[in-house]
Design a protein around this motif. Structure first.
Motif, PDB file in Angstrom:
ATOM      1  N   ALA A  74      -3.686  -5.588  -0.132  1.00  0.00           N
ATOM      2  CA  ALA A  74      -3.395  -4.165  -0.337  1.00  0.00           C
ATOM      3  C   ALA A  74      -4.249  -3.342   0.608  1.00  0.00           C
ATOM      4  O   ALA A  74      -5.426  -3.649   0.829  1.00  0.00           O
ATOM      5  CB  ALA A  74      -3.687  -3.764  -1.788  1.00  0.00           C
ATOM      6  N   ALA A  75      -3.651  -2.305   1.174  1.00  0.00           N
ATOM      7  CA  ALA A  75      -4.370  -1.376   2.043  1.00  0.00           C
ATOM      8  C   ALA A  75      -4.219   0.021   1.477  1.00  0.00           C
ATOM      9  O   ALA A  75      -3.101   0.493   1.258  1.00  0.00           O
ATOM     10  CB  ALA A  75      -3.800  -1.441   3.459  1.00  0.00           C
TER      11      ALA A  75
ATOM     12  N   GLY B 294       0.826  -1.196   0.000  1.00  0.00           N
ATOM     13  CA  GLY B 294       0.000   0.000   0.000  1.00  0.00           C
ATOM     14  C   GLY B 294       0.860   1.246   0.000  1.00  0.00           C
ATOM     15  O   GLY B 294       2.070   1.194   0.278  1.00  0.00           O
ATOM     16  N   PRO B 295       0.274   2.401  -0.299  1.00  0.00           N
ATOM     17  CA  PRO B 295       1.025   3.654  -0.282  1.00  0.00           C
ATOM     18  C   PRO B 295       1.346   4.067   1.146  1.00  0.00           C
ATOM     19  O   PRO B 295       0.759   3.551   2.104  1.00  0.00           O
ATOM     20  CB  PRO B 295       0.053   4.641  -0.937  1.00  0.00           C
ATOM     21  CG  PRO B 295      -1.305   4.099  -0.586  1.00  0.00           C
ATOM     22  CD  PRO B 295      -1.153   2.597  -0.629  1.00  0.00           C
TER      23      PRO B 295
ATOM     24  N   THR C 280      -4.351   4.815  -6.581  1.00  0.00           N
ATOM     25  CA  THR C 280      -4.351   5.881  -5.593  1.00  0.00           C
ATOM     26  C   THR C 280      -3.990   7.238  -6.190  1.00  0.00           C
ATOM     27  O   THR C 280      -3.796   8.208  -5.468  1.00  0.00           O
ATOM     28  CB  THR C 280      -3.368   5.555  -4.456  1.00  0.00           C
ATOM     29  OG1 THR C 280      -2.060   5.289  -5.001  1.00  0.00           O
ATOM     30  CG2 THR C 280      -3.827   4.339  -3.681  1.00  0.00           C
ATOM     31  N   GLY C 281      -3.914   7.324  -7.520  1.00  0.00           N
ATOM     32  CA  GLY C 281      -3.694   8.605  -8.177  1.00  0.00           C
ATOM     33  C   GLY C 281      -2.273   9.109  -8.122  1.00  0.00           C
ATOM     34  O   GLY C 281      -2.021  10.286  -8.383  1.00  0.00           O
ATOM     35  N   GLN C 282      -1.296   8.221  -7.789  1.00  0.00           N
ATOM     36  CA  GLN C 282       0.091   8.651  -7.721  1.00  0.00           C
ATOM     37  C   GLN C 282       0.764   8.631  -9.097  1.00  0.00           C
ATOM     38  O   GLN C 282       1.893   9.068  -9.239  1.00  0.00           O
ATOM     39  CB  GLN C 282       0.865   7.759  -6.747  1.00  0.00           C
ATOM     40  CG  GLN C 282       0.345   7.841  -5.322  1.00  0.00           C
ATOM     41  CD  GLN C 282       1.053   6.865  -4.394  1.00  0.00           C
ATOM     42  OE1 GLN C 282       2.214   6.539  -4.588  1.00  0.00           O
ATOM     43  NE2 GLN C 282       0.348   6.391  -3.392  1.00  0.00           N
TER      44      GLN C 282
ATOM     45  N   ALA D 187       0.351  -0.862 -10.015  1.00  0.00           N
ATOM     46  CA  ALA D 187      -1.106  -0.780 -10.107  1.00  0.00           C
ATOM     47  C   ALA D 187      -1.674  -0.014  -8.928  1.00  0.00           C
ATOM     48  O   ALA D 187      -2.597   0.798  -9.077  1.00  0.00           O
ATOM     49  CB  ALA D 187      -1.709  -2.185 -10.150  1.00  0.00           C
ATOM     50  N   LEU D 188      -1.108  -0.232  -7.766  1.00  0.00           N
ATOM     51  CA  LEU D 188      -1.571   0.460  -6.574  1.00  0.00           C
ATOM     52  C   LEU D 188      -1.330   1.960  -6.696  1.00  0.00           C
ATOM     53  O   LEU D 188      -2.163   2.777  -6.281  1.00  0.00           O
ATOM     54  CB  LEU D 188      -0.855  -0.097  -5.350  1.00  0.00           C
ATOM     55  CG  LEU D 188      -1.427   0.274  -3.987  1.00  0.00           C
ATOM     56  CD1 LEU D 188      -2.867  -0.189  -3.861  1.00  0.00           C
ATOM     57  CD2 LEU D 188      -0.585  -0.343  -2.890  1.00  0.00           C
TER      58      LEU D 188
END
Length: 494
Positions: free
Chosen positions: A288-289, A56-57, A308-310, A303-304
């Motif tokens: 994933a969190a 996760g981010p 999350t718009g990164q 993909a994560l």
């Protein structure tokens, strides 16, 4: 592009999966539900595999899940992960976590429920006994910056005692680091044995202490030494497992933990930002969190970042597996006038995760670009154009569709297919024979490309599959148009 091959056999992975499914553990955390903790509300995480990765981010909740897993065990003080600073942390009020766990000492027959909640001024836990090893990010702090090692600095320092590393430690550390570490010792700074550092030898026999180790080297030795000294059945928690490690060493330490899970019936949970740490694991071992959500499946780190718009994008496409990802990337190239750099395609490790993340992405009010889900043809009942869920060509696996289409025209495309496989054109008759034979003997369509590659002088499976996809797109432009036209209004154009 080379494909990763784990040293852990599929049979070992299957055996670990079966052990969890049959509840064949003395102590094991099966499930936790974040009823209300930080940004999570009624989110369930299941531990269907004894080695679990949380991705996760930053700020997405990885450490929250790690801490929640530890919270139900008596040996872990709640402040280790959920510290409170008096009146300034009133947000912790009414936090609670529910658990299902195996503890044969409490109930020898069935799993037991447990709860941890923060009502007013402290945590209330129906905690159970279990040894828990926690390796935080501080493990990679250089020895020169660790206050407890001040006594070990200087020419007059002499350890109160020295202990050679056990053979099982040196063997496993050597495998992870890729070099021998024979002759390494643990030096105890104090007589009580609470503070220690490691010392090793160069190939020339010169001694050097942890003050001159790399951060990753010291971290690996510390983890392996502690794990091998622990009793069977412990829980092992590791924050950011890749810290200080080369990508190859990151994969190897996860493989080591898989071996430990088999040998010592341990349960491992680690957080990571690295795809290399995920490579040895099955899809069910990865969670994933992000943004108050949890998702099980082999979610690629890139993909994560898209979700999350990164990553700047104009369209995200979620598919089941790596082959489907290659197929849609090929189709987009041959469709024409597509702004390829603005489209991010990600495989999700199954139809369920692909559909779920697509739905969550399109429902998120902060999302700045749409997403599409493309499923294999055998998922026809799940197709829903209204929710941007469509099907790839064919009635079954896309590999079968492409193989059949190319095989139908093998006599006319053999020369181009041979060149695409990076073989001389003089080999085209051999290529035709191999493709025909393998298509008739294959029992698992997902490995057909590797089988063809083995017959053709060990050509890489990736080269074979991309060659077939290119010929398919060239020969069947109607397939390509029919696929992309379903969501063409979302496709960014050049």
């Amino acid at each position: 592009m080379s494909e990763y091959r784990s040293e852990i056999r599929d049979s070992e992975i299957k055996a670990l999966e079966d052990k969890v499914a049959k509840s064949s553990y003395h102590k094991y955390l099966s499930r936790l539900t974040l009823k209300r903790v930080r940004g999570f509300v009624d989110r369930e995480v299941t531990f269907d595999f004894p080695v679990t990765a949380i991705v996760g981010p930053n700020g997405g909740g990885k450490t929250t899940i790690l801490g929640a897993a530890a919270l139900i065990y008596q040996s872990v003080p709640p402040r280790r992960f959920f510290a409170k600073s008096g009146k300034y942390d009133s947000s912790m009020k009414d936090w609670s976590v529910e658990y299902q766990l195996i503890d044969r000492d409490v109930n020898p027959r069935i799993p037991i429920p447990r709860t941890a909640s923060y009502k007013k001024a402290k945590w209330n836990r129906t905690a159970v006994e279990r040894e828990v090893l926690i390796f935080g990010v501080e493990r990679t702090v250089p020895a020169t910056e660790r206050r407890e090692l001040v006594k070990a600095v200087g020419s007059k320092f002499s350890a109160s005692s020295e202990v050679a590393l056990d053979d099982v430690v040196t063997v496993n550390v050597s495998k992870i680091l890729g070099r021998p570490i024979e002759g390494y010792n643990r030096l105890f700074v104090d007589k009580a044995g609470r503070v220690s550092l490691f010392a090793g030898k160069t190939q020339d026999g010169d001694e050097y202490s942890e003050f001159h180790f790399g951060a990753g080297e010291a971290s690996v030795i510390r983890i392996v030494a502690a794990v091998e000294a622990a009793p069977d059945g412990v829980m092992i928690l590791i924050e950011e497992i890749e810290n200080g490690l080369h990508p190859i060493a990151t994969r190897r330490i996860v493989e080591y933990l898989l071996d430990v899970a088999t040998r010592k019936s341990c349960q491992v949970i680690f957080t990571t930002h690295s795809n290399d740490a995920l490579a040895p694991l099955p899809s069910k071992a990865i969670w994933a969190a992000y943004s108050g959500e949890v998702l099980q499946g082999k979610l690629d780190i890139t993909a994560l970042r898209t979700i999350t718009g990164q990553i700047d994008a104009k369209l995200a496409i979620f598919v089941e597996d790596e082959y489907a990802e290659l197929m849609i990337q090929t189709a987009l190239r041959y469709y024409g006038d597509v702004e390829l750099d603005a489209i991010k395609v990600h495989h999700m490790g199954g139809a369920g995760p692909a559909m779920k993340v697509n739905e969550q992405h399109n429902l998120d009010p902060t999302t700045t670009f749409p997403s599409v889900c493309l499923l294999d043809g055998d998922q026809a009942s799940s197709a829903n154009p209204a929710k941007n869920v469509h099907l790839l060509p064919g009635d079954a696996a896309p590999e079968m569709h492409v193989l059949t289409r190319v095989l139908d025209r093998i006599d006319t495309v053999a020369a181009r297919l041979t060149v695409a496989m990076q073989l001389p054109t003089s080999q085209q008759e051999r290529v035709k024979a191999v493709v025909r034979e393998r298509s008739g003997t294959n029992r698992d369509i997902h490995v057909i490309w590797e089988q063809i590659g083995e017959d053709l002088d060990l050509t890489a499976g990736f080269t074979i599959k991309t060659a077939f996809l290119s010929i398919w797109a060239q020969e069947y432009p109607d397939d390509v148009r029919h696929l992309i036209d379903r969501f063409q209004e979302l496709v960014p154009k050049r």
